[in-house]
Every structure is written in C-alpha cells, then in structure tokens.
Design a protein around this motif. Structure first.
Motif, PDB file in Angstrom:
ATOM      1  N   ARG A   1       7.579  -4.806   9.013  1.00  0.00           N
ATOM      2  CA  ARG A   1       6.164  -4.794   8.650  1.00  0.00           C
ATOM      3  C   ARG A   1       5.984  -4.615   7.144  1.00  0.00           C
ATOM      4  O   ARG A   1       5.120  -5.236   6.526  1.00  0.00           O
ATOM      5  N   GLY A   2       6.810  -3.745   6.543  1.00  0.00           N
ATOM      6  CA  GLY A   2       6.737  -3.575   5.097  1.00  0.00           C
ATOM      7  C   GLY A   2       7.087  -4.849   4.358  1.00  0.00           C
ATOM      8  O   GLY A   2       6.428  -5.228   3.383  1.00  0.00           O
ATOM      9  N   ALA A   3       8.120  -5.534   4.842  1.00  0.00           N
ATOM     10  CA  ALA A   3       8.502  -6.808   4.221  1.00  0.00           C
ATOM     11  C   ALA A   3       7.391  -7.832   4.388  1.00  0.00           C
ATOM     12  O   ALA A   3       7.117  -8.625   3.468  1.00  0.00           O
ATOM     13  N   ALA A   4       6.740  -7.830   5.559  1.00  0.00           N
ATOM     14  CA  ALA A   4       5.628  -8.763   5.783  1.00  0.00           C
ATOM     15  C   ALA A   4       4.496  -8.517   4.797  1.00  0.00           C
ATOM     16  O   ALA A   4       3.855  -9.460   4.313  1.00  0.00           O
ATOM     17  N   ASN A   5       4.230  -7.240   4.497  1.00  0.00           N
ATOM     18  CA  ASN A   5       3.210  -6.928   3.491  1.00  0.00           C
ATOM     19  C   ASN A   5       3.568  -7.542   2.144  1.00  0.00           C
ATOM     20  O   ASN A   5       2.727  -8.143   1.470  1.00  0.00           O
ATOM     21  N   PHE A   6       4.828  -7.385   1.733  1.00  0.00           N
ATOM     22  CA  PHE A   6       5.246  -7.918   0.440  1.00  0.00           C
ATOM     23  C   PHE A   6       5.229  -9.442   0.429  1.00  0.00           C
ATOM     24  O   PHE A   6       4.825 -10.060  -0.559  1.00  0.00           O
ATOM     25  N   ARG A   7       5.649 -10.061   1.515  1.00  0.00           N
ATOM     26  CA  ARG A   7       5.646 -11.523   1.550  1.00  0.00           C
ATOM     27  C   ARG A   7       4.228 -12.077   1.512  1.00  0.00           C
ATOM     28  O   ARG A   7       3.950 -13.074   0.826  1.00  0.00           O
ATOM     29  N   PHE A   8       3.328 -11.447   2.262  1.00  0.00           N
ATOM     30  CA  PHE A   8       1.950 -11.922   2.300  1.00  0.00           C
ATOM     31  C   PHE A   8       1.334 -11.888   0.907  1.00  0.00           C
ATOM     32  O   PHE A   8       0.750 -12.876   0.434  1.00  0.00           O
ATOM     33  N   PHE A   9       1.462 -10.755   0.226  1.00  0.00           N
ATOM     34  CA  PHE A   9       0.842 -10.638  -1.092  1.00  0.00           C
ATOM     35  C   PHE A   9       1.643 -11.361  -2.168  1.00  0.00           C
ATOM     36  O   PHE A   9       1.069 -11.804  -3.175  1.00  0.00           O
ATOM     37  N   ALA A  10       2.947 -11.524  -1.973  1.00  0.00           N
ATOM     38  CA  ALA A  10       3.727 -12.342  -2.905  1.00  0.00           C
ATOM     39  C   ALA A  10       3.195 -13.770  -2.924  1.00  0.00           C
ATOM     40  O   ALA A  10       3.014 -14.370  -3.995  1.00  0.00           O
TER      41      ALA A  10
ATOM     42  N   SER B   1      -8.908  -4.944  23.040  1.00  0.00           N
ATOM     43  CA  SER B   1      -7.605  -4.944  22.373  1.00  0.00           C
ATOM     44  C   SER B   1      -7.313  -3.569  21.798  1.00  0.00           C
ATOM     45  O   SER B   1      -8.235  -2.816  21.447  1.00  0.00           O
ATOM     46  N   GLU B   2      -6.043  -3.257  21.710  1.00  0.00           N
ATOM     47  CA  GLU B   2      -5.606  -2.131  20.897  1.00  0.00           C
ATOM     48  C   GLU B   2      -5.671  -2.556  19.435  1.00  0.00           C
ATOM     49  O   GLU B   2      -6.088  -3.669  19.136  1.00  0.00           O
ATOM     50  N   ASN B   3      -5.223  -1.697  18.529  1.00  0.00           N
ATOM     51  CA  ASN B   3      -5.235  -1.997  17.103  1.00  0.00           C
ATOM     52  C   ASN B   3      -4.328  -3.184  16.824  1.00  0.00           C
ATOM     53  O   ASN B   3      -3.110  -3.084  16.896  1.00  0.00           O
ATOM     54  N   ASN B   4      -4.923  -4.306  16.512  1.00  0.00           N
ATOM     55  CA  ASN B   4      -4.178  -5.515  16.164  1.00  0.00           C
ATOM     56  C   ASN B   4      -4.324  -5.744  14.663  1.00  0.00           C
ATOM     57  O   ASN B   4      -5.434  -5.827  14.153  1.00  0.00           O
ATOM     58  N   ARG B   5      -3.190  -5.853  13.981  1.00  0.00           N
ATOM     59  CA  ARG B   5      -3.196  -5.917  12.516  1.00  0.00           C
ATOM     60  C   ARG B   5      -3.195  -7.369  12.055  1.00  0.00           C
ATOM     61  O   ARG B   5      -2.347  -8.156  12.460  1.00  0.00           O
ATOM     62  N   ASN B   6      -4.141  -7.703  11.217  1.00  0.00           N
ATOM     63  CA  ASN B   6      -4.235  -9.046  10.655  1.00  0.00           C
ATOM     64  C   ASN B   6      -4.347  -8.905   9.140  1.00  0.00           C
ATOM     65  O   ASN B   6      -5.359  -8.421   8.623  1.00  0.00           O
ATOM     66  N   LEU B   7      -3.313  -9.312   8.414  1.00  0.00           N
ATOM     67  CA  LEU B   7      -3.232  -9.020   6.983  1.00  0.00           C
ATOM     68  C   LEU B   7      -4.399  -9.557   6.154  1.00  0.00           C
ATOM     69  O   LEU B   7      -4.808  -8.909   5.193  1.00  0.00           O
ATOM     70  N   PRO B   8      -4.969 -10.728   6.460  1.00  0.00           N
ATOM     71  CA  PRO B   8      -6.093 -11.182   5.634  1.00  0.00           C
ATOM     72  C   PRO B   8      -7.407 -10.457   5.921  1.00  0.00           C
ATOM     73  O   PRO B   8      -8.344 -10.553   5.130  1.00  0.00           O
ATOM     74  N   SER B   9      -7.498  -9.739   7.041  1.00  0.00           N
ATOM     75  CA  SER B   9      -8.769  -9.126   7.446  1.00  0.00           C
ATOM     76  C   SER B   9      -9.010  -7.809   6.713  1.00  0.00           C
ATOM     77  O   SER B   9      -8.064  -7.112   6.338  1.00  0.00           O
TER      78      SER B   9
ATOM     79  N   ARG C   1     -11.912  -1.594   1.038  1.00  0.00           N
ATOM     80  CA  ARG C   1     -11.196  -2.326   2.072  1.00  0.00           C
ATOM     81  C   ARG C   1      -9.846  -2.812   1.541  1.00  0.00           C
ATOM     82  O   ARG C   1      -9.727  -3.239   0.397  1.00  0.00           O
ATOM     83  N   ASP C   2      -8.841  -2.730   2.408  1.00  0.00           N
ATOM     84  CA  ASP C   2      -7.544  -3.343   2.166  1.00  0.00           C
ATOM     85  C   ASP C   2      -7.485  -4.674   2.897  1.00  0.00           C
ATOM     86  O   ASP C   2      -8.260  -4.940   3.813  1.00  0.00           O
ATOM     87  N   GLY C   3      -6.498  -5.492   2.515  1.00  0.00           N
ATOM     88  CA  GLY C   3      -6.247  -6.722   3.243  1.00  0.00           C
ATOM     89  C   GLY C   3      -6.688  -7.957   2.486  1.00  0.00           C
ATOM     90  O   GLY C   3      -7.811  -8.015   1.980  1.00  0.00           O
ATOM     91  N   GLY C   4      -5.792  -8.943   2.422  1.00  0.00           N
ATOM     92  CA  GLY C   4      -6.135 -10.226   1.831  1.00  0.00           C
ATOM     93  C   GLY C   4      -6.797 -10.103   0.472  1.00  0.00           C
ATOM     94  O   GLY C   4      -6.378  -9.330  -0.397  1.00  0.00           O
TER      95      GLY C   4
END
Length: 508
Positions: A122-131, A457-465, A477-480
């Motif tokens: 998940r941490g790597a996904a955060n870096f890849r998304f914002f990279a 739904s339970e907590n579903n994480r969507n990085l751009p949201s 707000r965080d995200g995207g």
C-alpha cells in the motif's frame, strides 16, 4: 505457511539492529550521532524494550528544518519527470523490504501481521500513484476573457512538516509524504514516539532511492518538544498532522504566528447504520471488520453501530457470537485477528471505558476486561474485544473516541432518527450505511454530516478520491489532486490581448 515461531525468528533478526544501537535522526542526508536524551521504545506484546530512540530537541528540529529549506529550491526546480523516476525507485525499494516492514510494524505497534502484510504494498502504491502525477502537478487552468487571458500555475509551497500517528504509521506516512515530494516540497517528518521504527526504514529508503540530501529529514521525539518546535519553525510553510483533535487545536495555535497552512486528519466516532432491508450477512461482516480489525485503532473505524429495530435482536445475537469468536493473540501469529494495544497508557484508557459504560447504564454484552489467555504475555496490552449494547447516544461511550476493540450499539426506528443520531456528534470523519433502498442511500448522502460516506461497503480506499473529515474530525482533504491543492500554491497570470483601454490619469 509460516507459523508464530518462524515469524518471531525473522522479526528478531530485523529488530536486532534497533536493539544494538539507538535509533537517531536523519538530517540533511546523514544519520545523527547517538548523543543527548533517549527513550525506550516498548513493544505492546509484553512491554519490553525494542531499543533506545533519540529524543529530538529544538536544536535537532532546527537543523532538520534548515536542511529542508536549503534543499527546497533545487528539489522544486527538478523536472516532474525526474521526481517521478526517483519516487518509482522509492516504491520498488519499499516492495523489496515488504517482509521487514510488516514484521517490524507488527512488533512496534501491535497490529496483527495479517493486516500489516500489505503495508509495504500500500505504501508503494501511494508513491507510484503520486509519482505518476508529479509531471502534471504544476498544471493549472486557462480562463478566457474578451480582452485578457488568465492562466493558473501551481508551485510547491516549500518545506512542510509531517507528523504521523502511532496507528498504521508506515502507511499513513507514505500517504502524506508521497504527494508532498511529488509536488516539489521538501519534508521534515516527526513520527509518533510510540511507533518510530518504520519511519527509520523510510528514511533509509529515501537515501537509497536517490533523494538529494535535505529533501527528506526525520526527527524522533515527543510532541511537547520536537513536535512543538516543528509546528512553530518559520521555514515550515505547512503542517500535515494525523492524530487527536485536541492535539490538532494545539498545533493550529502553534502555527498561527507564522500563518502556516494546516491539514488535519483527527478523531472520529463514526456511525455505521444498518437498516432492516440491508444485506444481513454482508453488513455483519463489515461491522465486525471495520471495528475490530487493526485492534480498533483506526480513525475510520465504525465505532457506533446504529441498527434498525426490525432486525435489532437478530443482528445483535449474530454480532455477539462473532465478537466472542475473535482471535486475540500475538501480532505475529498468522491466526491472530486482534493484537495488543499500542501502549500501556492507551491500554489503561481503553479499559477505563468499561467502568464508564457500567456507570452510564449500558450493557456489556461481550468483553469488558483485559484479555488473558494462551499464547499472550500477561504483561502485554491485550483487551478482550468488547461490545456495549443497549446504549444511548448521550453516553460517553457513544460520544468519545475510545480507539480500541470496543463497539457501542444503539437502536433506531426511522430513517430520520438514524440521521439525527449519526449527526449528533462533535466528529464527522466517516460514516457507513447498509440499505437496499437507492433513494434512501442518496438521501443519506445529502444529510449525514461527514467527510466520507460508504454505502453498502466497508472502508474502500480510492487514491484519487478526497479523504478527510468535517467538524472536529479535521481540515482539508488527501488524495489525488486534493493533496496537491494543499502542498502547492496557485498563482494566477493575467495576460492582456493589447486591445483593452487602459485608464488614464494625470493627462492635461
């Protein structure tokens, strides 16, 4: 499948270096000398020491902030494509150390390994998304007028302070720091004193990934000293903080003289509303998961259950059985679902709510005491998963954030009553609702006072949201692109077409 003995052996190997020498600060691309005050970092498994940690002073923070300020112009001016390359390299290195990160995090903060296995991913996904977003971070808008054209530009705000909490500290650090670096900011990171070890791993990775000296700085220590100085330092232009609401108000006051921008993700007493027409089994699964996973130490946990009277008895009976069956144990045991709480002081705080529940007249349907069983150390911070029933929303157990494996259940009759009860809280971070009525779902979306609402739904994480709360649950707000709005300044440039009449003064 690896068992507890195997995981303990691996964790011991990874943790040995922290026991052998103090965990110090990472400032301007170098680890500081282990001098000055230190404190013991205790594992919640048995409250033994995982090693000494340097207690940062105001001078340490000043050095880190000065380094971030000196490194900022070059990092700001680096192309977005180059920042993208470095941050993808960072993500690769996190994934390569996934096992180490999971085991160290579990022992440091007591979270069950089953949840920490995905921490590095998940941490790597955060870096890849914002990279991937780094090359477009400066993008703005083109706004046309008949005789002028306006365009907006975004520029990084400057050095930022990032203060992260002790629950899931690794993932939350990456969630805050990755967009700051992608935007072109330099950072000073102060991890929580209760769980500092994966912050040291992140600092090591920053160096290996090729971040220039001073871009990533990390200072350990306590909020009253290191945290306070960080939020006051004039070089720091913004502070991103995750933690308690009371602490957030202190940070806002400390940053006021220098007019720092603030981003707060604070407390919550999040409702989950289960209507008579809900998918019973899916709702039950989500209620159990969203409270008792991560030991109940989750800002978005659904800690207030509002169940409609038509299914109340059936739902509560099924819920009680599930809570009794939760497996409490050592966090490195693959079968463990609930591990020990982060620190003895927090452990005592959570246990104090058992007496408060009794005083207020609630029924402790399950739990209500320390957990003592096979496979756990009696010195550890283990709480029996607890369910408070027959509660009212005026009780402290329904209004205050307990932040442990403790669920408070209330009953409602009508949709209007559910909305009123959900909103009757000083907090507004997250909310959840289970219903098969689409019209009702849309009405809830408009009427519930919350920063985030999940339907069925339970907590579903969507990085751009957008991720964040209202009321006492936070600011921003965080995200995207929402993250870039915080870490960057927007500049308007107005260009005349050469056709408009310029006002004339002083002509004769």
């Amino acid at each position: 499948m690896p068992d507890l003995t195997h995981n303990l052996s691996l964790a011991g190997n990874y943790l040995q270096r922290f026991r052998d020498r103090p965990t110090t600060h990472f400032i301007n691309g170098a680890w500081t000398a282990p001098d000055g005050d230190t404190f013991d970092n205790l594992t919640p498994v048995d409250n033994s020491s995982l090693g000494k940690v340097a207690a940062g002073s105001a001078a340490d923070v000043d050095a880190a902030c000065d380094a971030a300020e000196q490194a900022f112009p070059a990092w700001r001016d680096l192309s977005g494509q180059e920042r993208k390359r470095i941050l993808h390299r960072f993500a690769d290195l996190l994934e390569a150390r996934a096992e180490e990160i999971a085991l160290v995090e579990s022992m440091d903060c007591g979270q069950a390994l089953r949840f920490m296995k995905q921490a590095a991913v998940r941490g790597a996904a955060n870096f890849r998304f914002f990279a991937d977003k780094a090359p477009e971070a400066r993008n703005g808008q083109a706004l046309y007028q008949p005789e002028h054209s306006n365009l907006t530009l975004r520029t990084p705000i400057g050095p930022v302070g990032v203060i992260t909490p002790w629950n899931t500290p690794f993932m939350l650090a990456t969630w805050k720091i990755a967009p700051a670096l992608a935007a072109g900011c330099t950072i000073v990171h102060k991890p929580a004193e209760f769980s500092p070890l994966t912050a040291a791993i992140l600092a090591e990775v920053s160096e290996e990934a090729g971040l220039p000296p001073g871009v990533w700085n990390m200072v350990n220590g306590f909020g009253e000293t290191a945290g306070k100085r960080l939020t006051e330092h004039p070089a720091i232009r913004a502070v991103a903080f995750v933690g308690e609401s009371v602490t957030g108000s202190h940070i806002m006051a400390q940053g006021a003289p220098t007019l720092k921008r603030m981003h707060f993700e604070l407390g919550g007493k999040n409702p989950v509303i289960v209507f008579d027409d809900a998918d019973f089994e899916r709702a039950l699964d989500a209620v159990v998961f969203m409270l008792y996973s991560l030991n109940g130490q989750r800002c978005t946990s659904s800690s207030r259950l509002l169940v409609q009277s038509g299914i109340r008895d059936r739902f509560m009976q099924a819920l009680e059985a599930r809570v009794r069956n939760l497996r409490v144990g050592h966090p490195l045991d693959p079968d463990t679902e609930v591990g020990p709480l982060i620190h003895s002081s927090h452990f005592e705080k959570v246990l104090s709510y058992m007496d408060i529940a009794r005083e207020d007249g609630a029924n402790i349907a399950v739990g209500g005491h320390k957990f003592q069983g096979d496979g756990v150390d009696s010195n550890g911070n283990y709480v029996q998963p607890t369910l408070f029933a027959d509660a009212s929303n005026s009780m402290r157990i329904a209004r205050e954030e307990i932040f442990g494996p403790v669920l408070t259940a209330l009953t409602f009759d009508t949709e209007e009553e559910a909305i009123a009860t959900a909103n009757d809280s000083p907090y507004g971070l997250a909310a959840y609702a289970w219903t098969s009525d689409q019209g009702r779902a849309l009405r809830l979306a408009h009427k519930i006072e919350t920063g985030m609402l999940w339907i069925n739904s339970e907590n579903n994480r969507n990085l751009p949201s957008p991720f964040g709360g209202v009321k006492m649950s936070g600011i921003g707000r965080d995200g995207g692109d929402y993250s870039f709005e915080f870490y960057m300044e927007t500049k308007n440039v107005c260009m005349a077409h050469g056709t408009h009449k310029v006002p004339e003064l002083g002509k004769r």
